[in-house]
Design a protein around this motif. Structure first.
Motif, PDB file in Angstrom:
ATOM      1  N   ASN A 234     -11.437  90.151   0.411  1.00 56.20           N
ATOM      2  CA  ASN A 234     -11.704  89.517  -0.789  1.00 56.20           C
ATOM      3  C   ASN A 234     -10.891  88.404  -1.137  1.00 56.20           C
ATOM      4  OD1 ASN A 234     -13.633  91.441  -1.323  1.00 56.20           O
ATOM      5  ND2 ASN A 234     -12.317  92.807  -2.333  1.00 56.20           N
TER       6      ASN A 234
ATOM      7  N   GLN B 206     -15.392  88.078  -3.905  1.00 57.22           N
ATOM      8  CA  GLN B 206     -15.293  89.701  -4.117  1.00 57.22           C
ATOM      9  C   GLN B 206     -16.564  90.222  -3.067  1.00 57.22           C
ATOM     10  OE1 GLN B 206     -13.274  91.286  -5.807  1.00 57.22           O
ATOM     11  NE2 GLN B 206     -14.106  93.384  -5.582  1.00 57.22           N
ATOM     12  N   CYS B 207     -16.119  90.587  -2.067  1.00 52.01           N
ATOM     13  CA  CYS B 207     -17.324  90.931  -0.888  1.00 52.01           C
ATOM     14  C   CYS B 207     -17.087  92.597  -0.498  1.00 52.01           C
ATOM     15  CB  CYS B 207     -17.271  89.950   0.363  1.00 52.01           C
ATOM     16  SG  CYS B 207     -15.731  89.940   0.873  1.00 52.01           S
TER      17      CYS B 207
END
Length: 244
Positions: A110, A114-115
């Motif tokens: 991240n 925001q993954c």
């Protein structure tokens, strides 16, 4: 019609295997149109390692249909798959009772966006998957995971991680589209063999698999894949290991 041709003959199904990326309809371009081609050509998916011939093994996780994967193995392999899924543009949601095990990975992934999100067991909100924003849900909920609030859906694959075989494992494997099995005890290997219709040689091999090697299988096909970490993956996750 030839006299020897059966009236109701149907074409033999082409034996396929889930490790290849999703197949699309073939398209043809004239040589003059190549300059306008802006999309990559080839199978899309996550390179999860190499097969016995040394060829890349690609697992298509971003699919227009629901896709369920069960992995009986270590969190290390699930974390490598999650990182590589992020590398292909997918979002990863991790449902886990071991938040500390995933926090370093989430912080590293991240760094730019925001993954990777972490969620307590049973508290995964809807992820809103789409063709432009596919999702991989990793369920790290022990050997007997509860029914999930969020399941497989178009553009949302689910990877259920089981550290070892539990009472619900055969049912989970039977319902899965693809099953991965790492080193297990001999009695567990027998159960996997019965459930997944494995030959005796593969059943025997399951109790002696090296770290980083996974037998990926369906009831009709199977292949061994060796996952070797890249240098950044080694720095973040360490060397391949079966158990944490």
């Amino acid at each position: 019609m030839n006299a020897g041709t059966p009236v109701n003959a149907t074409p033999r199904p082409r034996l396929g295997f889930g490790l290849l990326g999703p197949r699309r309809g073939r398209h043809e371009l004239s040589p003059e149109q190549f300059d306008a081609l802006a999309l990559p050509v080839g199978d899309d998916g996550v390179v999860i390692g190499s097969d016995a011939q040394g060829a890349p093994a690609v697992l298509g996780l971003a699919r227009p249909s629901a896709f369920d994967v069960v992995l009986v193995g270590g969190a290390w392999t699930a974390q490598v798959l999650a990182l590589r899924a992020v590398g292909t543009g997918a979002r990863v949601a991790v449902e886990t009772g071991r938040r500390q095990l995933w926090s370093t990975l989430a912080q590293s992934a991240n760094s730019g966006r925001q993954c990777v999100t972490l969620h307590d067991v049973g508290r995964v909100p809807p992820q809103g998957p789409s063709a432009h924003s596919p999702v991989l849900l990793v369920r790290d909920c022990g050997a007997r995971p509860p029914r999930g609030r969020v399941g497989a859906a178009p553009w949302q694959s689910v990877l259920t991680l089981l550290p070892y075989l539990g009472p619900t494992t055969p049912r989970l494997m039977e319902r899965a589209d693809l099953v991965g099995v790492q080193r297990v005890a001999p009695e567990e290997a027998l159960l996997v063999g019965r459930t997944m219709n494995l030959p005796a040689d593969d059943v025997e091999a399951l109790s002696a698999l090296p770290d980083g090697v996974t037998l990926w299988c369906t009831p009709s096909a199977r292949t061994y894949v060796t996952t070797r970490p890249t240098e950044p993956e080694t720095g973040l996750l360490g060397a391949a290991r079966r158990m944490e």
